[in-house]
Design a protein around this motif. Sequence first.
Motif, PDB file in Angstrom:
ATOM      1  N   GLN A 290       0.816  -1.271  -0.173  1.00 22.86           N
ATOM      2  CA  GLN A 290       0.030  -0.075   0.096  1.00 22.86           C
ATOM      3  C   GLN A 290       0.769   1.359  -0.107  1.00 22.86           C
ATOM      4  O   GLN A 290       1.687   1.318   0.795  1.00 22.86           O
TER       5      GLN A 290
ATOM      6  N   GLU B 175      -8.861  -6.385   1.722  1.00 22.70           N
ATOM      7  CA  GLU B 175      -9.447  -5.042   1.483  1.00 22.70           C
ATOM      8  C   GLU B 175     -10.197  -4.719   2.958  1.00 22.70           C
ATOM      9  O   GLU B 175     -10.240  -3.614   3.072  1.00 22.70           O
ATOM     10  N   GLU B 176     -10.753  -5.675   3.468  1.00 16.84           N
ATOM     11  CA  GLU B 176     -11.490  -5.290   4.799  1.00 16.84           C
ATOM     12  C   GLU B 176     -10.512  -5.009   5.927  1.00 16.84           C
ATOM     13  O   GLU B 176     -10.753  -3.968   6.516  1.00 16.84           O
TER      14      GLU B 176
ATOM     15  N   ALA C 120      -9.112  -1.361   4.979  1.00 18.21           N
ATOM     16  CA  ALA C 120     -10.417  -0.368   5.151  1.00 18.21           C
ATOM     17  C   ALA C 120     -10.388  -0.074   6.614  1.00 18.21           C
ATOM     18  O   ALA C 120     -10.636   0.890   6.880  1.00 18.21           O
TER      19      ALA C 120
END
Length: 222
Positions: free
Chosen positions: A24, A109-110, A113
Amino acid sequence: MTTVAIADDQAMQRFGFRMLLESQDDMALVGEAETGSAAVRLCAELQPDVVLMDVRMPGLDGIEATRRIIASGGRTRVLILTTFDLDEYAHAGLRAGASGFLVKDARPEELLAGIRAVASGDAVVAPTLTRRLLDRYAHHLPATGAGAADGTDPRLAALTGREREVLTAIGQGWTNGEIAERLVVAESTVKTHVGRILAKIGARDRVQAVIFAYDTRLVRPE
């Protein structure tokens, strides 16, 4: 850039988190810890925005580590990682001051997030789920804070009548939209009330406000 630390005694688990974070552009891994004690020291030294906290670790567990990190008054927010969706560890972690919890098998992705939400000051756990946790495990841990058990917590006196009404609704798991509809006010007005409530009761986020409402008996177990 969101700085993140990992606290987990499983090397492979840390490796997986590390690879995800390093993929990321807006996140930076600043440290890893294998024990709760090491996590407390790491957060005191590096002050990461978020620490991913395992619960079961040798020596000092993740719950007590969370409590010490939050009590230090530093900037770090804690995201508890649990094995099961609804368990006493998640409940204890939220009471210790964590800003939320996720199950370890959450999708990448959870997790990402969740980290971003916690870093921005939001809570990862929905108020309705927090309420379910509190109701289910009410017998595990006592209410905390002076006057919590009988509703005489001095912080309640600082709230206006409307703020107390909104706090009760938060404790019942209502969203801002639902509160606005039921009180016949604009949602922006509800958001203003929520911000003032959090400041007055010293809550880090909405989840902690739910716990406060529960402990002061504004909301009672179902």
